[in-house]
Design a protein around this motif. Structure first.
Motif, short mmCIF file in Angstrom:
data_model
loop_
_atom_site.label_atom_id
_atom_site.label_comp_id
_atom_site.label_asym_id
_atom_site.label_seq_id
_atom_site.Cartn_x
_atom_site.Cartn_y
_atom_site.Cartn_z
N THR B 64 40.83 42.03 42.58
CA THR B 64 41.50 41.82 41.31
C THR B 64 40.52 42.02 40.18
OG1 THR B 64 41.02 39.45 41.30
CG2 THR B 64 43.10 40.15 42.33
N LEU B 65 41.04 42.37 39.04
CA LEU B 65 40.21 42.58 37.85
C LEU B 65 40.90 41.97 36.64
CD1 LEU B 65 37.72 43.96 36.55
CD2 LEU B 65 39.16 45.98 36.20
N ASP B 66 40.17 41.15 35.92
CA ASP B 66 40.66 40.55 34.68
C ASP B 66 39.70 40.95 33.57
OD1 ASP B 66 41.37 38.93 32.52
OD2 ASP B 66 41.89 37.23 33.79
N THR B 67 40.08 41.97 32.83
CA THR B 67 39.17 42.48 31.79
C THR B 67 39.05 41.52 30.61
OG1 THR B 67 40.98 43.78 30.89
CG2 THR B 67 39.47 44.91 32.39
N SER B 68 40.05 40.68 30.41
CA SER B 68 39.96 39.72 29.30
C SER B 68 38.90 38.66 29.60
CB SER B 68 41.31 39.06 29.07
OG SER B 68 41.68 38.24 30.16
N LYS B 69 38.73 38.35 30.86
CA LYS B 69 37.70 37.38 31.27
C LYS B 69 36.44 38.06 31.77
CE LYS B 69 41.03 33.79 32.60
NZ LYS B 69 41.53 32.92 33.71
N LYS B 70 36.46 39.39 31.81
CA LYS B 70 35.33 40.15 32.34
C LYS B 70 34.93 39.62 33.72
CE LYS B 70 33.27 41.94 28.07
NZ LYS B 70 34.37 41.61 27.15
N SER B 71 35.91 39.61 34.61
CA SER B 71 35.63 39.11 35.95
C SER B 71 36.48 39.83 36.98
CB SER B 71 35.90 37.60 36.01
OG SER B 71 37.28 37.35 35.87
N SER B 72 35.98 39.80 38.21
CA SER B 72 36.67 40.43 39.34
C SER B 72 36.49 39.53 40.56
CB SER B 72 36.09 41.81 39.61
OG SER B 72 36.63 42.38 40.79
N SER B 73 37.40 39.65 41.49
CA SER B 73 37.23 38.95 42.75
C SER B 73 37.53 39.89 43.91
CB SER B 73 38.15 37.73 42.82
OG SER B 73 39.50 38.15 42.89
N LEU B 74 36.83 39.65 45.00
CA LEU B 74 37.03 40.39 46.24
C LEU B 74 37.47 39.39 47.30
CD1 LEU B 74 36.70 42.91 48.13
CD2 LEU B 74 34.34 42.17 48.48
N LEU B 75 38.61 39.64 47.89
CA LEU B 75 39.14 38.80 48.97
C LEU B 75 39.12 39.60 50.26
CD1 LEU B 75 40.74 36.36 50.16
CD2 LEU B 75 42.83 37.55 49.43
N ILE B 76 38.50 39.04 51.27
CA ILE B 76 38.54 39.62 52.61
C ILE B 76 39.39 38.71 53.46
CG2 ILE B 76 37.21 40.39 54.61
CD1 ILE B 76 34.75 40.57 52.78
N THR B 77 40.50 39.23 53.96
CA THR B 77 41.40 38.41 54.76
C THR B 77 41.06 38.53 56.25
OG1 THR B 77 43.02 40.20 54.93
CG2 THR B 77 43.26 38.66 53.09
N ALA B 78 41.39 37.47 56.98
CA ALA B 78 41.20 37.47 58.44
C ALA B 78 39.82 37.98 58.81
CB ALA B 78 42.29 38.30 59.12
N SER B 79 38.80 37.32 58.31
CA SER B 79 37.43 37.82 58.45
C SER B 79 37.00 37.93 59.92
CB SER B 79 36.46 36.90 57.70
OG SER B 79 36.47 35.63 58.28
N ARG B 80 36.06 38.84 60.14
CA ARG B 80 35.51 39.10 61.47
C ARG B 80 34.00 38.93 61.40
NH1 ARG B 80 38.64 44.91 61.70
NH2 ARG B 80 40.78 44.09 61.75
N ALA B 81 33.38 38.72 62.54
CA ALA B 81 31.93 38.59 62.58
C ALA B 81 31.26 39.84 61.99
CB ALA B 81 31.46 38.36 64.01
N ALA B 82 31.89 40.99 62.18
CA ALA B 82 31.33 42.25 61.66
C ALA B 82 31.36 42.33 60.14
CB ALA B 82 32.10 43.44 62.24
N ASP B 83 32.07 41.41 59.49
CA ASP B 83 32.08 41.39 58.02
C ASP B 83 30.83 40.72 57.46
OD1 ASP B 83 35.63 40.66 58.06
OD2 ASP B 83 34.62 42.60 57.89
N THR B 84 30.02 40.13 58.32
CA THR B 84 28.78 39.50 57.88
C THR B 84 27.90 40.54 57.19
OG1 THR B 84 28.80 37.82 59.60
CG2 THR B 84 26.66 38.38 58.66
N ALA B 85 27.59 40.30 55.92
CA ALA B 85 26.86 41.27 55.10
C ALA B 85 26.69 40.69 53.71
CB ALA B 85 27.63 42.59 55.02
N SER B 86 26.01 41.42 52.84
CA SER B 86 25.96 41.09 51.42
C SER B 86 26.92 41.99 50.68
CB SER B 86 24.54 41.28 50.87
OG SER B 86 23.66 40.33 51.43
N TYR B 87 27.59 41.43 49.71
CA TYR B 87 28.61 42.16 48.95
C TYR B 87 28.20 42.18 47.48
CZ TYR B 87 31.38 41.97 53.16
OH TYR B 87 31.81 42.13 54.45
#
Lengths: 115, 113
Positions: B64-87
């Motif tokens: 999601t992106l909210d330009t009025s708040k100058k912010s974004s979020s990243l949602l990863i659903t149903a996470s897996r061990a392979a998602d272990t990383a830096s984002y």
């Protein structure tokens, strides 16, 4: 699948020595980037090339760092002399064009340790 | 100089749970991108969202992106061990047309099996 190649993967050197890193971008990619990533931080752009020309080197410490891309293909980043604070991961990336929506493809990086 | 700040700095969850990480930035942008970095490796592009978009999906990723708040979020659903990383989030600047990206500090995600 084409990848960005970098060498060496690891480099240990003593301060005041010279070091050089090499990058071969994905074939056909006109834009090449060198980033420095200090442990625990995000990458920071050092220099950007469009073909053989420098587009942005505003964050490159020019007293000790130099970069070239003579034939507009592969590139070399040099540090002379290396300082302790240069210990970091050096990442190379490439993209088709310097466009704001172009994906940048990163190589595996060169981890530098200066003793 | 780094444009973005990411929150949290570190996140640890169980496999199957959702992971949410946030990014804030300072200047007006054309687009915002998210990248993943496995330990000691290069970055991999995940998704790009334009400044005129509010939400975008790609597989298990939702941005999601909210330009009025100058912010974004990243949602990863149903996470897996392979998602272990830096984002990392990365932004360009409206004043720039060179493709230059400015990266945030990153969120380190650990997914426990």
């Amino acid at each position: 699948e084409a990848e960005v190649a970098q060498s060496p993967r690891y480099k240990i050197t003593e301060k005041s020595q010279a070091v050089a890193f090499w990058c071969d971008p994905i074939s056909g990619h006109a834009t090449l980037y060198w980033y420095r990533q200090i442990l625990g931080q995000g990458p920071e752009l050092l220099v950007q090339f469009q073909d053989e020309s420098v587009v942005d080197d505003s964050q490159l410490p020019k007293d000790r760092f130099s970069a070239e891309r003579l034939k507009g293909v592969d590139s070399t980043l040099k540090i002379q002399p290396a300082e302790l604070g240069d210990s970091a991961m050096y990442l190379c990336a490439s993209s088709l064009e310097p466009d704001i929506e172009e994906t940048q493809y990163f190589g595996p990086g060169t981890r530098l340790l200066v003793l | 100089s780094q444009q973005g700040e990411e929150d949290p700095q570190a996140l640890s969850i169980q496999e199957g749970e959702n992971a949410t990480m946030n990014c804030s930035y300072k200047t007006s942008i054309n687009n915002l991108q998210w990248y993943r970095q496995n330990s000691g490796r290069g970055l991999v592009h995940l998704i790009l969202i334009r400044s005129n978009e509010r939400e975008k999906h790609s597989g298990r990723l939702r941005v999601t992106l909210d330009t009025s708040k100058k912010s974004s979020s990243l949602l990863i659903t149903a996470s897996r061990a392979a998602d272990t990383a830096s984002y990392f989030c990365a932004t360009d600047r409206v004043s720039s047309n060179t493709g230059k990206l400015i990266f945030g500090q990153g969120t380190t995600l650990q997914v426990k099996p």
